[in-house]
Design an enzyme around this catalytic site. Sequence first.
Site, short mmCIF file in Angstrom:
data_model
loop_
_atom_site.label_atom_id
_atom_site.label_comp_id
_atom_site.label_asym_id
_atom_site.label_seq_id
_atom_site.Cartn_x
_atom_site.Cartn_y
_atom_site.Cartn_z
N ASP A 267 0.84 -1.19 0.00
CA ASP A 267 0.00 0.00 0.00
C ASP A 267 0.87 1.25 0.00
O ASP A 267 2.03 1.21 0.40
CB ASP A 267 -0.85 0.03 1.28
CG ASP A 267 -1.99 -0.96 1.20
OD1 ASP A 267 -2.24 -1.47 0.10
OD2 ASP A 267 -2.62 -1.19 2.24
N LYS A 289 -4.22 2.61 -3.37
CA LYS A 289 -5.37 3.00 -4.18
C LYS A 289 -5.38 4.50 -4.48
O LYS A 289 -6.07 4.94 -5.36
CB LYS A 289 -6.66 2.53 -3.50
CG LYS A 289 -6.79 1.01 -3.61
CD LYS A 289 -8.10 0.51 -3.17
CE LYS A 289 -8.15 -0.10 -1.79
NZ LYS A 289 -7.02 -0.79 -1.26
N MET A 402 -9.58 8.33 9.83
CA MET A 402 -10.38 9.15 8.92
C MET A 402 -9.55 10.13 8.12
O MET A 402 -8.42 10.45 8.46
CB MET A 402 -11.41 9.94 9.71
CG MET A 402 -10.78 10.96 10.66
SD MET A 402 -11.96 11.70 11.77
CE MET A 402 -13.21 12.27 10.67
C1 LIG Z 1 -7.36 2.66 5.28
S1 LIG Z 1 -6.94 2.99 6.93
C2 LIG Z 1 -5.79 1.70 7.21
C3 LIG Z 1 -5.60 1.40 8.67
C4 LIG Z 1 -4.53 0.37 8.90
N1 LIG Z 1 -4.95 -0.93 8.41
C5 LIG Z 1 -4.17 0.26 10.38
O1 LIG Z 1 -4.42 -0.79 11.00
O2 LIG Z 1 -3.62 1.22 10.92
C6 LIG Z 1 -5.96 4.41 6.77
C7 LIG Z 1 -6.06 5.33 7.98
O3 LIG Z 1 -5.27 4.83 9.03
C8 LIG Z 1 -4.76 5.90 9.79
N2 LIG Z 1 -3.29 5.83 9.79
C9 LIG Z 1 -2.53 4.87 9.25
N3 LIG Z 1 -1.22 5.09 9.50
C10 LIG Z 1 -1.16 6.21 10.24
C11 LIG Z 1 -0.10 6.94 10.83
N4 LIG Z 1 1.18 6.57 10.72
N5 LIG Z 1 -0.40 8.05 11.54
C12 LIG Z 1 -1.69 8.44 11.68
N6 LIG Z 1 -2.72 7.77 11.15
C13 LIG Z 1 -2.47 6.67 10.44
C14 LIG Z 1 -5.25 7.19 9.13
O4 LIG Z 1 -6.43 7.58 9.80
C15 LIG Z 1 -5.53 6.72 7.73
O5 LIG Z 1 -6.47 7.56 7.09
#
Ligand SMILES: C[S@@+](CC[C@H](N)C(=O)[O-])C[C@H]1O[C@@H](n2cnc3c(N)ncnc32)[C@H](O)[C@@H]1O
Length: 492
Positions: A267, A289, A402
């Site tokens: 990803d 994506k 979000m």
């Molecule tokens: C599609 S989701 C995927 C979540 C992922 N599978 C997880 O377990 O963290 C994507 C969201 O995860 C959060 N996110 C992922 N990595 C992050 C990071 N390093 N810092 C802050 N938010 C994060 C954000 O809210 C982002 O919009």
Amino acid sequence: MASDPHSATLDPPPSAAPLALFPLFADLRGRRVLVVGGGAVARRKLEPLLAAGARVVVGAPWLETSVAELVAAGAVEHLEGAFEPAWLDEAWLVVAATDDGAVNRAVADAAGERRIWANVVDDLELSSYQSPARIERGPLQIAISSGGGAPMLARHLREKLETELDDSLADLATLLLRERRRIRARHPRLAERRRFFDTLLNGPVAERFRAGDHDGARQAFEAALGETPPSRDIGSVALVGAGPGDPGLLTLRALRLLNQADVILHDRLVSAGVLALARRDAEFIEVGKQASNHHVTQDGIHALMLEHARAGRRVVRLKGGDPFVFGRGGEELEFLHAHGIGFEVVPGVTAALACAAYAGVPLTHRDHAQSVRFVTAHTRDSVDTLDWRALAEEKQTLAVYMGVAGLDRFRQKLLEHGRAAGTPFALVENGSRPEQRVVTGTLADLPGLARLHNVQSPSLLILGEVASLAHALHWFGNEPLGAPAPHVAHAA
Ligand SMILES: C[S@@+](CC[C@H](N)C(=O)[O-])C[C@H]1O[C@@H](n2cnc3c(N)ncnc32)[C@H](O)[C@@H]1O
């Protein structure tokens, strides 16, 4: 008889010269080994000797409790008193592990006279053999020696290899040991046998063991031996959580799989630091994506997994955070299952846990929150289907995955359903990465502060009484932006 007993066995070279040691794995089953000393150092030496099936005799005037317990259990024999050369009668090997230099020397001298290999703990000059740093995976053993000159280096290498060698190698080595006659009979020629081992080590047998599927591994082994038809497609996919960005948060299993992968479908959110740990010559395909230069649909990702797995490649589907938390991991596994492709799942540290930890905000706290909810509010639809009454309850923490664009609506919904305007929040951008920023404030000002500080994706919102701790417990990166939120008073 030589006056210096070492002259009969090994002349100790000057300490600066490298030792040319001969590596050797000794069969000690049923053979007498003497350990002189009954303290903690001797205790550490006993375990590997007992594991090798040696008949261990401990000679010492006293024994520490754990050694005495082994004696009481009949696992070890005890010779009580001060060292006597006669203790060495019938011994194949001796370890001197006392804290008395004169006793250790006497043991080494007596052993040298009898041509018995002696190891004197931490004394290179007196030892005629050395214990290597060891890595064990069942019958498979790796021994590392630095010629006695740099045991720390040997230990360091051992630690490195420990992380890289999968525990399932023990199962594989046990199977090969048990089946060696059949393998030899089926492939009597060495070249053929080599090819067979190559397929075993790089194919479904090793892969099924890694997945903890012993029956599958056995079936794949029989198929490889040509005695039963293969039970499933050859390729497989590992769905691996890459964590939030800090490569140090990767699991050992994830690291191993990244090192073995032929193809890595990753990803956009997976950090460059994590990708740098993967096998260099693997094929990297970004399937984010929202990647700017191309757009791979979910169906496209499924098709890529299928194509590469069916070609017999080791595919790692690498996802940000955890694959099963807002990561569509479930859909991908359903697809693989429907197409008969084997899979395994490696959890990752999800953004909520990482952002909370790296922002110094405990998700639960005896005084502030008794529950925590992981929520996503990416789209208008997902916002409208949430149970806002439940989400607005106090003394709970919301970890909200979000896009920052939805914050106005999010605040409005919570306020409408009774959450206090003064509820603290911590908005964590790029959690766990060097560029992490944390913005704090209260629900009333949430969208305004996010705009003021130009908070970008990926960001995670932690909303609830616990967020008031962000300033006091801050430890990583820059100070939080925004004023410390006051503690929220609850109705008694
Ligand atoms: C599609 S989701 C995927 C979540 C992922 N599978 C997880 O377990 O963290 C994507 C969201 O995860 C959060 N996110 C992922 N990595 C992050 C990071 N390093 N810092 C802050 N938010 C994060 C954000 O809210 C982002 O919009």
